[in-house]
Design an enzyme around this catalytic site. Sequence first.
Site, PDB file in Angstrom:
ATOM      1  N   HIS A  83      -6.633  -1.391   4.928  1.00 40.08           N
ATOM      2  CA  HIS A  83      -5.719  -0.317   4.551  1.00 40.08           C
ATOM      3  C   HIS A  83      -6.424   1.022   4.740  1.00 40.08           C
ATOM      4  O   HIS A  83      -7.603   1.158   4.437  1.00 40.08           O
ATOM      5  CB  HIS A  83      -5.330  -0.482   3.074  1.00 40.08           C
ATOM      6  CG  HIS A  83      -4.345   0.543   2.590  1.00 40.08           C
ATOM      7  ND1 HIS A  83      -2.991   0.417   2.783  1.00 40.08           N
ATOM      8  CD2 HIS A  83      -4.523   1.705   1.931  1.00 40.08           C
ATOM      9  CE1 HIS A  83      -2.373   1.460   2.264  1.00 40.08           C
ATOM     10  NE2 HIS A  83      -3.283   2.260   1.736  1.00 40.08           N
ATOM     11  N   ASP A 162       5.905  -0.924  -7.554  1.00 42.27           N
ATOM     12  CA  ASP A 162       5.239   0.190  -6.851  1.00 42.27           C
ATOM     13  C   ASP A 162       6.245   0.988  -6.035  1.00 42.27           C
ATOM     14  O   ASP A 162       6.161   2.217  -5.967  1.00 42.27           O
ATOM     15  CB  ASP A 162       4.123  -0.330  -5.935  1.00 42.27           C
ATOM     16  CG  ASP A 162       3.540   0.810  -5.106  1.00 42.27           C
ATOM     17  OD1 ASP A 162       2.999   1.746  -5.724  1.00 42.27           O
ATOM     18  OD2 ASP A 162       3.679   0.799  -3.872  1.00 42.27           O
ATOM     19  N   ARG A 169       6.939   9.287  -7.838  1.00 41.40           N
ATOM     20  CA  ARG A 169       5.727  10.124  -7.806  1.00 41.40           C
ATOM     21  C   ARG A 169       5.858  11.215  -6.753  1.00 41.40           C
ATOM     22  O   ARG A 169       5.428  12.349  -6.948  1.00 41.40           O
ATOM     23  CB  ARG A 169       4.497   9.250  -7.515  1.00 41.40           C
ATOM     24  CG  ARG A 169       4.025   8.477  -8.739  1.00 41.40           C
ATOM     25  CD  ARG A 169       3.024   7.414  -8.342  1.00 41.40           C
ATOM     26  NE  ARG A 169       1.890   7.967  -7.645  1.00 41.40           N
ATOM     27  CZ  ARG A 169       1.185   7.305  -6.725  1.00 41.40           C
ATOM     28  NH1 ARG A 169       1.482   6.074  -6.412  1.00 41.40           N
ATOM     29  NH2 ARG A 169       0.162   7.880  -6.143  1.00 41.40           N
ATOM     30  N   SER A 184      -1.307   1.621  -6.876  1.00 44.40           N
ATOM     31  CA  SER A 184      -0.300   1.514  -5.824  1.00 44.40           C
ATOM     32  C   SER A 184      -0.872   0.777  -4.601  1.00 44.40           C
ATOM     33  O   SER A 184      -0.278  -0.169  -4.091  1.00 44.40           O
ATOM     34  CB  SER A 184       0.157   2.929  -5.442  1.00 44.40           C
ATOM     35  OG  SER A 184       0.894   2.932  -4.266  1.00 44.40           O
ATOM     36  N   LYS A 188      -0.251  -3.689  -3.664  1.00 50.54           N
ATOM     37  CA  LYS A 188       0.336  -4.195  -2.425  1.00 50.54           C
ATOM     38  C   LYS A 188      -0.641  -5.134  -1.713  1.00 50.54           C
ATOM     39  O   LYS A 188      -0.240  -6.103  -1.080  1.00 50.54           O
ATOM     40  CB  LYS A 188       0.726  -3.028  -1.515  1.00 50.54           C
ATOM     41  CG  LYS A 188       1.997  -2.336  -2.026  1.00 50.54           C
ATOM     42  CD  LYS A 188       2.348  -1.121  -1.236  1.00 50.54           C
ATOM     43  CE  LYS A 188       1.401   0.005  -1.481  1.00 50.54           C
ATOM     44  NZ  LYS A 188       1.936   1.352  -1.397  1.00 50.54           N
TER      45      LYS A 188
HETATM   46  N1  URA Z   1      -0.708   5.043  -0.329  1.00 50.39           N
HETATM   47  C1  URA Z   1      -0.107   4.202  -1.200  1.00 50.39           C
HETATM   48  O1  URA Z   1       0.274   3.099  -0.831  1.00 50.39           O
HETATM   49  N2  URA Z   1       0.037   4.607  -2.459  1.00 50.39           N
HETATM   50  C2  URA Z   1      -0.371   5.805  -2.897  1.00 50.39           C
HETATM   51  O2  URA Z   1      -0.216   6.091  -4.055  1.00 50.39           O
HETATM   52  C3  URA Z   1      -0.976   6.670  -1.985  1.00 50.39           C
HETATM   53  C4  URA Z   1      -1.139   6.249  -0.693  1.00 50.39           C
END
Ligand code: URA
Length: 438
Positions: A83, A162, A169, A184, A188
């Site tokens: 990621h 999320d 957010r 967050s 995932k």
């Molecule tokens: N990427 C995400 O998946 N979540 C965040 O809060 C910021 C960047």
Amino acid sequence: MLDIANFIATRRDRGRHTSEELADFAAAVANGSVPDYQLSAWLMAAFLNPLSIEETAWLTRAMADSGEIMDLTGLPKPWVDKHSTGGVGDKTTMVLLPLLAACGLTVVKMSGRGLGITGGTLDKLSAIPGFRTNLTPHEMKEQAKLIGLALTGQTPNLAPADKVLYALRDTTGTVGSIPLIVSSVLSKKLAGGAETIVLDVKCGSGGLVQTEQEARKLAATLADVGKLLKLRVRIALTDMSQPLGSAMGNALEVKEAVQVLTGRARSAPVLRFRSLCIELAGLTLEACGMKDTLEDGKKAAEECLANGSALKKFQYWCQSQGATVDVTEPSFEFPNAPTIKTYNTPSTGWASVLDAQTFGRGVMRLGGGRKRKEDLIDPRVGIELHACVGQRLEIDAPLFTIHATDEETADKVAARTFEGVEITESSPPKRPLVLDLY
Ligand code: URA
């Protein structure tokens, strides 16, 4: 049953949430039983009174458990995921995934669409005619079993809490909270089922976090929370003060990824991008125990690029996900933007600033990025940067090329882009691409 008003007041008063409360909260968020005004109040309280590491780990687990967890049982191990916190010109996934699969790892990844100046891998891959980005969990598993990698867009069932919180957010000024970012991102990743996760935390004007101090805090929190969740997390803190590589814009970025995979990377910016792919591949191979050291990992990654096995994986990957053309064929050309115009270096000197945010804004103005989720993007447009920070530039040498829908737009974007360029008489201090590893 969670008393939501009390839960909000606890956060407001710097109290502590229990793991049970956070589990109830995430479940209630996912099933839609908490109204947005109460969620927004809690988010602001959590922004002002940040969650502890332990609370962040509990919230992360609870958000992952609010939906389906991918079960990768039956796929060859190690299972890895990658990621990036996002940046300008960040096309790393398109090289790294086939490279890791060629090294023998199983990579199953969910990616997002781009929003704001940071592009999204899904948009880049969507520039490939026919490429499907909506695989079901079953299709993901079947494909990963066959070729070692699969990528899809976020399914609504993975970490649904999320999805709700992230959207809020974005509109309540609470994106920048480190514990909220960490929960967050990692929720995932937990829901995606991988055991080893490599995170690229970008630091600089083109990234989510702009100062090195904040980026280090984010990286350290990701590492600490990952440990509590028993995930093998490795983190690279990398520079995003200048664009990554040369290409910014969807089809242009696919072209650059193919250049690296086919061994045709020559220019300094593309070689800089290539070196990040090798670094992240080495880190992943070391993290999951396939190689003893980072250096051994990097060597293995270099071999897979040199012997063509990463390119083969990329070709299988595109075919498996429905691509109707082979974008690696030398004769293949993406459709061109109507105007392609190169702008030259205005003076001789050293490239001291090539501001990532300015270039990212330029790509958005050209139509290559989204201001709002529902905006359409044009895969043909973008910018190619022909230099890196620290490079000596000669007056009138090509500095960047703009791919636009018309010349007037190209000239307007170019004028703004020059505002993010600084050429000085002395060379700037060196800034490494990889600032640190965690
Ligand atoms: N990427 C995400 O998946 N979540 C965040 O809060 C910021 C960047």
